[in-house]
Design a protein around this motif. Structure first.
Motif, PDB file in Angstrom:
ATOM      1  N   ILE A 109      -0.544   5.721   7.371  1.00 56.76           N
ATOM      2  CA  ILE A 109      -1.939   5.778   7.811  1.00 56.76           C
ATOM      3  C   ILE A 109      -2.874   5.306   6.714  1.00 56.76           C
ATOM      4  CG2 ILE A 109      -3.794   7.359   8.419  1.00 56.76           C
ATOM      5  CD1 ILE A 109      -1.543   9.024   9.832  1.00 56.76           C
ATOM      6  N   PHE A 110      -2.641   5.818   5.519  1.00 54.08           N
ATOM      7  CA  PHE A 110      -3.532   5.447   4.420  1.00 54.08           C
ATOM      8  C   PHE A 110      -3.458   3.957   4.131  1.00 54.08           C
ATOM      9  CE2 PHE A 110      -3.796   9.978   2.933  1.00 54.08           C
ATOM     10  CZ  PHE A 110      -5.152  10.056   3.125  1.00 54.08           C
ATOM     11  N   ARG A 111      -2.264   3.436   4.269  1.00 53.14           N
ATOM     12  CA  ARG A 111      -2.137   1.994   4.041  1.00 53.14           C
ATOM     13  C   ARG A 111      -3.038   1.228   4.993  1.00 53.14           C
ATOM     14  NH1 ARG A 111       3.857   0.262   2.289  1.00 53.14           N
ATOM     15  NH2 ARG A 111       2.997  -1.783   2.721  1.00 53.14           N
ATOM     16  N   ASP A 112      -3.246   1.816   6.149  1.00 57.11           N
ATOM     17  CA  ASP A 112      -4.053   1.122   7.139  1.00 57.11           C
ATOM     18  C   ASP A 112      -5.553   1.386   6.984  1.00 57.11           C
ATOM     19  OD1 ASP A 112      -2.154  -0.265   8.296  1.00 57.11           O
ATOM     20  OD2 ASP A 112      -2.013   0.905  10.142  1.00 57.11           O
ATOM     21  N   ILE A 113      -5.872   2.653   6.776  1.00 57.03           N
ATOM     22  CA  ILE A 113      -7.290   2.983   6.901  1.00 57.03           C
ATOM     23  C   ILE A 113      -8.078   2.895   5.602  1.00 57.03           C
ATOM     24  CG2 ILE A 113      -6.905   4.468   8.903  1.00 57.03           C
ATOM     25  CD1 ILE A 113      -7.410   6.844   7.028  1.00 57.03           C
ATOM     26  N   LEU A 114      -7.393   2.858   4.483  1.00 60.63           N
ATOM     27  CA  LEU A 114      -8.161   2.827   3.243  1.00 60.63           C
ATOM     28  C   LEU A 114      -8.930   1.518   3.164  1.00 60.63           C
ATOM     29  CD1 LEU A 114      -5.904   4.401   0.497  1.00 60.63           C
ATOM     30  CD2 LEU A 114      -7.809   5.383   1.758  1.00 60.63           C
ATOM     31  N   PRO A 115     -10.155   1.567   2.721  1.00 51.94           N
ATOM     32  CA  PRO A 115     -10.968   0.353   2.660  1.00 51.94           C
ATOM     33  C   PRO A 115     -10.516  -0.545   1.517  1.00 51.94           C
ATOM     34  CG  PRO A 115     -12.179   2.202   1.765  1.00 51.94           C
ATOM     35  CD  PRO A 115     -10.900   2.762   2.288  1.00 51.94           C
ATOM     36  N   GLY A 116     -10.922  -1.799   1.561  1.00 54.44           N
ATOM     37  CA  GLY A 116     -10.505  -2.773   0.561  1.00 54.44           C
ATOM     38  C   GLY A 116     -11.314  -2.676  -0.723  1.00 54.44           C
ATOM     39  N   TYR A 117     -12.027  -1.641  -0.911  1.00 56.07           N
ATOM     40  CA  TYR A 117     -12.819  -1.487  -2.131  1.00 56.07           C
ATOM     41  C   TYR A 117     -12.625  -0.081  -2.667  1.00 56.07           C
ATOM     42  CZ  TYR A 117     -15.717   0.644   1.467  1.00 56.07           C
ATOM     43  OH  TYR A 117     -16.143   1.401   2.508  1.00 56.07           O
ATOM     44  N   PRO A 146      -3.320  -0.809  -4.247  1.00 58.35           N
ATOM     45  CA  PRO A 146      -3.371  -0.507  -5.681  1.00 58.35           C
ATOM     46  C   PRO A 146      -4.797  -0.439  -6.213  1.00 58.35           C
ATOM     47  CG  PRO A 146      -2.727  -2.783  -5.316  1.00 58.35           C
ATOM     48  CD  PRO A 146      -2.824  -2.146  -3.988  1.00 58.35           C
ATOM     49  N   HIS A 147      -5.706  -1.026  -5.471  1.00 59.40           N
ATOM     50  CA  HIS A 147      -7.080  -1.118  -5.977  1.00 59.40           C
ATOM     51  C   HIS A 147      -7.836   0.178  -5.796  1.00 59.40           C
ATOM     52  CE1 HIS A 147      -7.008  -1.875  -1.700  1.00 59.40           C
ATOM     53  NE2 HIS A 147      -8.168  -1.264  -1.678  1.00 59.40           N
ATOM     54  N   PHE A 148      -7.347   1.008  -4.911  1.00 57.38           N
ATOM     55  CA  PHE A 148      -8.116   2.168  -4.509  1.00 57.38           C
ATOM     56  C   PHE A 148      -8.125   3.231  -5.606  1.00 57.38           C
ATOM     57  CE2 PHE A 148      -9.169   5.728  -1.629  1.00 57.38           C
ATOM     58  CZ  PHE A 148     -10.298   5.161  -1.059  1.00 57.38           C
ATOM     59  N   LYS A 199      -5.103  -8.327  -5.061  1.00 60.91           N
ATOM     60  CA  LYS A 199      -5.529  -7.093  -4.411  1.00 60.91           C
ATOM     61  C   LYS A 199      -6.333  -6.197  -5.342  1.00 60.91           C
ATOM     62  CE  LYS A 199      -2.253  -6.229  -0.745  1.00 60.91           C
ATOM     63  NZ  LYS A 199      -0.996  -5.572  -0.472  1.00 60.91           N
ATOM     64  N   HIS A 200      -5.942  -6.200  -6.583  1.00 58.80           N
ATOM     65  CA  HIS A 200      -6.595  -5.230  -7.460  1.00 58.80           C
ATOM     66  C   HIS A 200      -7.272  -5.897  -8.635  1.00 58.80           C
ATOM     67  CE1 HIS A 200      -3.062  -5.764  -9.941  1.00 58.80           C
ATOM     68  NE2 HIS A 200      -2.355  -5.607  -8.840  1.00 58.80           N
ATOM     69  N   GLY A 201      -7.244  -7.225  -8.636  1.00 62.91           N
ATOM     70  CA  GLY A 201      -7.955  -7.925  -9.690  1.00 62.91           C
ATOM     71  C   GLY A 201      -7.363  -7.728 -11.062  1.00 62.91           C
ATOM     72  N   GLY A 202      -6.119  -7.314 -11.118  1.00 62.10           N
ATOM     73  CA  GLY A 202      -5.453  -7.259 -12.408  1.00 62.10           C
ATOM     74  C   GLY A 202      -5.586  -5.957 -13.160  1.00 62.10           C
TER      75      GLY A 202
END
Lengths: 813, 668
Positions: A225-233, A297-299, A339-342
């Motif tokens: 679920i988290f993989r789906d709903i977490l926002p891209g920022y 990974p960015h979250f 995805k996470h900008g490094g």
């Protein structure tokens, strides 16, 4: 005297007839005296003169008694062969073997029997449940049995036991129920995450469920679920000032949602991290964490996750798949930097570096993975684009070789422009940032590498005896990594690095590692041609020696690394000293005797290359007299050779071996190599090289690839048989074995067939007789049946013994 | 006849029963129609059959006199009628004892074993000659199958020949005694020319021959092989091709299990295959090519799939035996136009096999590969890198550390592929490994000890040996390895100083040290001879303890005959030199045995006599399987018999019956 406790009889062993039950139910009053029992009085009597026994003491006393009794029992009982029945492992780790009691004492007193009877009905109820428990929780009924033992306590314990049982029975039910519930909640969440924060919370609460299975279900579904709903920022908690500001309803809603989401996620991550500490939940927790790392990974809390995952790269138990899981996750993390900008990369690399530092480079059993993940790192050299190049010129560690751009120039112009603009627009703002990040990553990586190298060098000087082949588990991977990133190493370190490599190359490390050291050194040199003025002579010496002990045919990798070494060291490097070239040619020729065909081909290709490049070395192909051993006339071309006239095969230094005065005799023998291609090439080199000029030059890598047979097959192909056979009607006998045969065989000459005849006759007769026997037997059987039937028919007529007599007669005849 | 009279008596009994106890008879009729009906049917049948036979009885019951007159008539007058009669007798003799279901138009009844013997022996041993005489074919002259049709009398004789061959082949498949089979086969051999005219019979014959070749004992196997070979040579390319394929398949299926006892037999079979593949090289190349390709495919599969099962398909005796076979075949027929090109794929397969699973447990297999590679290299005079296969073994930690598993039993590397885990740690295993590695290394280097490039060739092996010497803890190994080092380098280097040719002058290179080669003066060569001698002794000690105790002398005799034959061929001296210690050993053994031949022949004869005596008994034992169908309640019926035969009381019931029947027969 203390009355003995009633012997412990297992519930299953007690048989209760319906009559007993009936009796008890009818005459409940009879048991009434039990309630009126003077327990104190009994206790007093039982314990004799010690009135201070009470409570715990009392229990202890009975326990003691039970122990004595058990010991006695032990004597009476036969120990069951451990082979027949597996022992029971108690919670404290002791083993208990089942015993069969020889004889069971019958309860002696009336009173106790009565007491028993009262319990029995309840016990029978339990039985069914009891059995089901036993299958799974063997220890529980036993423990319970011990508790139930004393009469007095039993009534009090009943509900507790029952509860436990019920709980167990309901577990399966509950699981099904929970599964359903989880599924429902999940669908709800996925369909509309903003509105169903409640179900999210509920799911997280399930994560701390008592039941492990349910817990795992919940964890896994939450991961998905988290993989789906977490926002891209990354969610940033609003500052106080922001909170104070008046916002629209929608903004407020989003804010609330984000806050809840973050809180829930935090809870979840914490649960996971906690779960990874426990043995039972470790695998699932790790799986979830890896899944999250890969996807989001960015979250927020990414660093927490990383911190939890990195230690698993060095799991002490190789049987579990932790290492693979973790390393796969990290590799994908490194690969998908977008995805996470490094940031996560830097974090992870630094964590690994710290980890290696902490464990003092002695990362245990499965060390490959710890540094293997570094190999997945890619450093995008494109970050610093042309405008900024001028600004950050001097300290840059990156080489600005942009393959992507090159490709683009060849592509469509317009598209290129658009793409370029787009990229500029998108990367310009954080290019600086990314550069910084990469620098950090690189420094962490190299820090780790250097640490490993240092550790590898240090003990070899300190404790010579202990350093065996595998003492530096990380060295192999480390060298691999160095090879890969050699072009990124700062010039400042190179000097030290080369010194370390030199030490390693001469040291006691394995042949492969030494080879890798040499290759790494040459690579580094090549990458920094202008900056360094170090003589690599020592590495040549080491490589010359390594060649003696190399066995590159073990597998595909070693084949390739050998080819690469040849390429790097002998092909791509600068101008060599003639003496050295000649020595290497000589050594490679000798070595190719003992290599498989593909590596031999690679070696020969290099020999050809060197001979073509250095014309003077072609002297090796001619015998100037003396077969390569005699004194060489001081030639006008090489006046400096006067003191190196004699070739020494075993001289460790190629420069001093005097190879230039030798003859390449190897080619003579290689011409009869079993592999036709090798033979052909060596013949070519020996015969026609001097006159012809080869324009097409194969690299050793190509040669290995072209002739490698590690995956089976034949290279070159085997000569096919002629498609059409010349058919002959018959062949002239050439020295047939017939003469031999006759001389050997005729001695025993004619065979007597009489025995065979007799045998056949006997068999026929035997068959006939047997047939007859069967017939007679059926007759007798029929007669017997006939007789019995007759008797039943009450005919009573007695006679006719004729049948059997007849048969007997026949057999006698 | 007795059988018939039995039935008549039975019938009478039934009649009597009917008279005495009509009720029971009625009961029988009611309840078991089948029994009575069967009886009656049979009786009727018997009656029908009886009438003609009883009429001809006097005529057809053969006597010696009859047969002899026919023989004389055939022999002297070439009488066709007599020939027909004789063949009829032969036919019924061949079909003897197969029961009434075989309906034959002219059936001769043979009652005496003498007559039987006479017919069989005469027909088998002389009829072929008589046919040939009638066809005017000289015994010595070889005749092709096609020529037969041109002979005038062939058409007339055709049915006779066919009958003869069909009967003979029939009886061949019926017989069980090895000596009789080999006799029959041997007698059929001259008729192979004629067999070509009957393709169906020819196939049948080949099938039988292959069966006896792969399963029979040595002498029979040998006879069968010579039949196959003759057949293939007589009938031309097509037949040879199919024979070449079949013989390989048969070989592979009989090489499933190799042990000290079966090894000589498998080697014998392999020698036979080698012999057959020498008939036509073009055909052999084609067959060998496809079969070697099959092996390569199996190996490739193992290399790519890397599963346990796929490894097992390579690391098994069948695979190894076929590899060894092909090495033998290729080494036997070297030369440009021969099978030489196949040495390359073979060598590569061997290299791949030896490297497939690099563990110490498979060292025996690896060693076998090394031996084969050496043999192949020596036979084809090509350079094959054997050294890495061997030196890699010394690199294993098992070889360097002192053994922890105690002394252990000595292992014969020729009869195992894999050793158990505990064996790896024993001293005997370690010793055997190092010894054989050094031997094979010496063997490999010796092959090129007269080569110009020897010092360079030896460079790496010697460097690695030096390293081994440094690392090993076992003094003996150190000494052994040191002995191998630097024996020959000086020798060649010195000789080389005087020459003036270059590496490209291949003729000059080839003639380098020719004189020394012929004289065998190189130090390494001499040392290698010492090593070989030592290895032979070692192996002999092993074999003697395990093998010789069990093996009969005949097999060795034949085996050595075979290998002698191989040796006699012109270009195989080299092969013979390296043809595996085993064979040489057998030769040696054979010579020893020759000295003792007198006594052994005696024992052989005794054995044969014993076998003859056992003849009847063997028949009894063979029947036993069928007898198992009878159940225990037979014993009631046997009660009466028991008194007759005292011995029989200890033996199974069926035997008793058998005995009693025999006695009955004799009394009659």
């Amino acid at each position: 005297p203390v009355p003995l406790l009633p012997p412990e009889i297992h519930d299953d062993d007690i048989e209760i007839s319906d009559g007993d039950v009936e009796f008890v139910t009818k005459n409940k009053g009879y048991a009434g005296f039990l309630s009126g029992l003077d327990t104190k009085g009994i206790t007093k009597q039982v314990l004799g003169l010690k009135p201070d026994w009470n409570g715990d003491n009392l229990e202890r006393f009975y326990e003691k008694k039970a122990k004595v009794a058990a010991n006695k029992d032990f004597d009476n009982a036969l120990t069951v062969d451990p082979v027949d029945a597996l022992p029971i492992k108690n919670p404290d780790g002791t083993l208990e073997y089942r015993r069969v009691e020889k004889a069971k004492a019958v309860p002696s007193t009336e009173k106790k029997q009565d007491a028993d009877k009262k319990e029995q009905p309840t016990k029978t109820k339990q039985k069914a449940q009891d059995k089901s428990i036993k299958a799974k929780k063997e220890s529980k009924p036993r423990a319970k049995g011990a508790e139930v033992e004393p009469d007095v306590k039993k009534p009090a314990l009943q509900p507790e036991v029952l509860e436990e049982l019920q709980e167990f029975v309901s577990v399966e039910e509950k699981r099904g129920h929970m599964k359903e519930k989880i599924a429902n909640l999940s669908t709800e969440l996925l369909s509309c995450p903003e509105d169903s924060t409640g179900s999210l919370k509920e799911l997280i609460s399930i994560c701390s469920d008592k039941d492990d299975t349910v817990k795992h279900f919940a964890m896994l579904s939450l991961m998905a679920i988290f993989r789906d709903i977490l926002p891209g920022y990354r969610i940033r908690p609003p500052t106080e000032k922001e909170l104070e500001m008046k916002v629209s309803k929608e903004v407020k809603q989003t804010r609330d949602y984000e806050a809840t989401l973050l809180k829930c996620y935090q809870g979840y991550v914490q649960t996971l991290i906690r779960g990874s500490y426990t043995a039972s939940g470790r695998h699932i927790a790790l799986k979830c964490m890896c899944g999250l790392l890969e996807a989001v990974p960015h979250f927020n809390f990414g660093d927490n996750l990383l911190r939890a995952v990195v230690p698993f790269l060095d799991a002490s138990d190789p049987a579990e798949r932790y290492v693979t899981l973790a390393s796969l996750a990290l590799c994908s993390l490194f690969k998908n930097e977008r995805k996470h900008g490094g940031e996560a990369t830097v974090e992870a690399v630094q964590l690994i570096a710290d980890y290696v530092k902490e464990s003092d480079c002695n990362v245990q059993p499965d060390p490959m993975f710890v540094l293997q993940v570094f190999l997945a790192l890619t450093f995008d050299e494109n970050i610093v684009n042309k405008n900024e190049k001028a600004l950050h010129k001097p300290k840059s560690k990156f080489k600005r070789e942009d393959k992507k751009e090159k490709r683009n120039t060849s592509a469509d112009d317009i598209r290129k422009e658009v793409a370029y603009d787009f990229r500029e627009a998108s990367t310009l703002p954080d290019a600086k940032e990314r550069r910084k990040l990469q620098t950090a990553t690189l420094s962490a990586v190299f820090e780790t590498y250097f640490r490993v190298l240092k550790a590898a060098v240090a003990p070899s000087t300190a404790t010579d005896s202990s350093s065996s082949l595998c003492s530096h588990p990380l060295l192999g991977t480390c060298l691999q990594g160095l090879l890969k990133f050699s072009h990124l190493i700062s010039v400042d370190f190179l000097g030290d690095l080369l010194a370390v490599l030199r030490k390693l190359a001469e040291g006691k490390s394995s042949v492969e590692e030494r080879l890798q050291c040499c290759v790494a050194a040459f690579r580094i040199m090549k990458a920094n041609l202008d900056a360094l003025t170090v003589d690599l002579k020592e590495f040549y010496v080491h490589f010359y020696d390594v060649l003696l002990h190399l066995y590159p045919d073990r597998n595909l990798d070693s084949e390739n690394s050998f080819a690469e070494a040849l390429q790097v060291i002998l092909c791509e490097s600068r101008h060599h000293d003639l003496q050295r070239v000649a020595a290497f040619v000589k050594r490679l020729a000798a070595v190719s005797f003992h290599f498989g065909s593909s590596t031999a081909m690679a070696a020969l290709v290099i020999i050809r290359h060197l001979l073509l490049r250095y014309k003077k070395c072609r002297n090796l192909l001619e015998n100037d007299g003396g077969g390569g051993n005699a004194m060489v006339r001081t030639s006008s071309f090489f006046p400096f050779l006067t003191d190196l006239q004699v070739f020494h095969l075993n001289e460790p230094d190629p420069d001093l071996s005097g190879a230039l005065s030798s003859v390449l005799w190897e080619l003579a023998l290689l011409q009869s190599h079993y592999n036709p291609e090798v033979a052909k090439l060596s013949q070519q080199i020996a015969g026609t090289l001097a006159s012809e000029n080869f324009s097409v030059v194969m690299s050793p890598k190509d040669a290995t690839a072209a002739y490698s047979t590690q995956q089976g097959g034949f290279r070159p192909a085997v000569k096919l048989p002629p498609s059409k056979l010349v058919k002959k009607s018959s062949y002239k006998s050439r020295q047939a074995p017939s003469s031999l045969l006759d001389s050997v065989e005729d001695s025993e000459n004619a065979v007597d067939f009489r025995g065979y005849f007799r045998l056949l006759r006997d068999i026929t007769e035997n068959q006939a007789l047997r047939k007859e026997l069967v017939k007679s037997k059926t007759m007798v059987e029929m007669y017997a049946r006939y007789k019995s039937e007759k008797r039943i028919a009450a005919a009573g007529k007695k006679s006719k013994t004729k049948g059997p007599r007849k048969i007997n007669k026949k057999i006698k005849a | 006849k007795k059988f018939k009279s039995e039935i008549e008596k039975h019938k009478m009994d039934l009649e009597k029963l009917k008279g005495k106890d009509p009720e029971f008879y009625k009961f029988l009729e009611e309840h078991d129609q089948e029994l009575l009906g069967f009886k009656e049917d049979e009786e009727e049948e018997q009656d029908d059959a009886e009438k003609p036979t009883s009429r001809d009885k006097e005529e057809d019951s053969l006597t010696i006199a009859h047969v002899e007159t026919w023989i004389i008539a055939v022999k002297e007058k070439e009488n066709y009628a007599a020939l027909r009669k004789l063949l009829g007798a032969f036919r019924s003799a061949c079909h003897y004892g197969e029961g009434a279901e075989e309906e034959l138009s002219e059936r001769f009844v043979i009652n005496s074993s003498n007559v039987f013997n006479k017919v069989m022996v005469f027909i088998l041993s002389e009829l072929d000659g008589i046919f040939k005489k009638m066809l005017h074919i000289h015994q010595e002259k070889k005749v092709a199958t096609e020529d037969l049709k041109k002979i005038g009398r062939w058409k007339k004789l055709f049915p006779f020949v066919k009958s003869y061959l069909a009967s003979a082949l029939h009886v061949l498949n019926q017989m069980t005694d090895n000596r009789m089979i080999s006799f029959t086969l041997r007698r059929l051999r001259p008729s192979i020319v004629v067999l070509g005219e009957f393709p169906a019979l020819g196939r049948k014959f080949l099938k039988a021959a292959f069966h006896f070749w792969s399963t029979g004992e040595q002498s029979l196997s040998f006879v069968a092989f010579s039949c196959i070979r003759d057949m293939a040579m007589q009938l031309g390319t097509d037949c040879l091709e199919s024979c070449s394929k079949t013989i390989y398949k048969q070989f592979v299926s009989s090489a499933k299990f190799v042990s000290a006892t079966t090894l000589p037999r498998i080697q014998f079979l392999a020698n036979c295959v080698v012999e057959l593949y020498g008939v036509d090289i073009a055909v052999s190349y084609q067959c060998a090519f496809t079969f070697i390709k099959q092996l390569a495919i199996i190996l490739r599969n193992a290399l790519t799939v890397k599963s346990k099962d796929s490894f097992k398909k390579v690391y098994c005796w069948q695979y190894m035996a076929s590899l060894e076979l092909w090495v033998k075949v290729v080494s036997a027929y070297t030369g440009k136009d021969n099978l030489q090109p196949l040495a390359y794929p073979l060598a590569q397969i061997l290299g791949g096999v030896s490297r497939l699973v690099p563990t110490a447990r498979y060292f025996p297999l690896r060693m076998q590969c090394a031996v084969m590679l050496n043999r192949l290299a020596a036979a084809t005079n090509t350079f094959i890198p054997v050294a890495p296969v061997l030196l890699d073994m010394l690199d294993f930690k098992e070889m360097k550390k002192p053994p922890t598993g105690g002394a252990g039993d000595s292992v014969d590397f020729h009869v195992v592929i894999k050793v158990g885990k505990p064996v790896v740690k024993t001293r005997a295993f370690q010793e055997e490994c190092v010894n054989t590695v050094l031997e094979q290394l010496a063997e490999h280097l010796t092959q090129w000890c007269y080569s110009v490039a020897f010092p360079e060739l030896a460079l790496i092996p010697l460097a690695q040996l030096r390293r081994f010497v440094k690392e090993t803890n076992v003094d003996r190994f150190r000494r052994l390895a040191r002995q191998l080092i630097e024996r020959n380098v000086e020798f060649v280097t010195k000789k080389r100083e005087g020459v003036s040719f270059s590496p490209k002058d291949s003729e000059a290179v080839a003639s380098f040290l020719k004189a020394e080669r012929e004289a065998g003066t190189s130090p390494l060569f001499q040392y290698c001879n010492v090593l070989r001698e030592r290895a032979k002794e070692r192996r002999q000690a092993l074999v003697e303890t395990r093998l010789f105790s069990r093996f009969s002398s005949t097999s060795f005799y034949l085996l050595s005959c075979c290998s002698v034959e191989v040796k006699q061929k012109p270009d195989e001296d080299e092969l013979a030199r390296d043809d595996g210690k085993a064979k040489e050993l057998f030769n040696k053994k054979w010579h020893q045995q020759k000295k003792r031949a007198g006594t052994e022949i005696l024992t052989k004869k005794q054995q044969k006599e014993e076998e003859k005596e056992k003849g009847d008994q063997a028949g009894v034992e063979e029947d036993r399987v069928e007898d198992l169908l009878l159940s225990d309640d037979d014993e009631q019926d046997d009660e009466g018999v028991r008194s007759n035969d005292d011995e029989a009381t200890q033996k199974p019931a069926n035997k008793k019956r058998k005995r009693s029947s025999k006695q009955k027969q004799r009394t009659k």
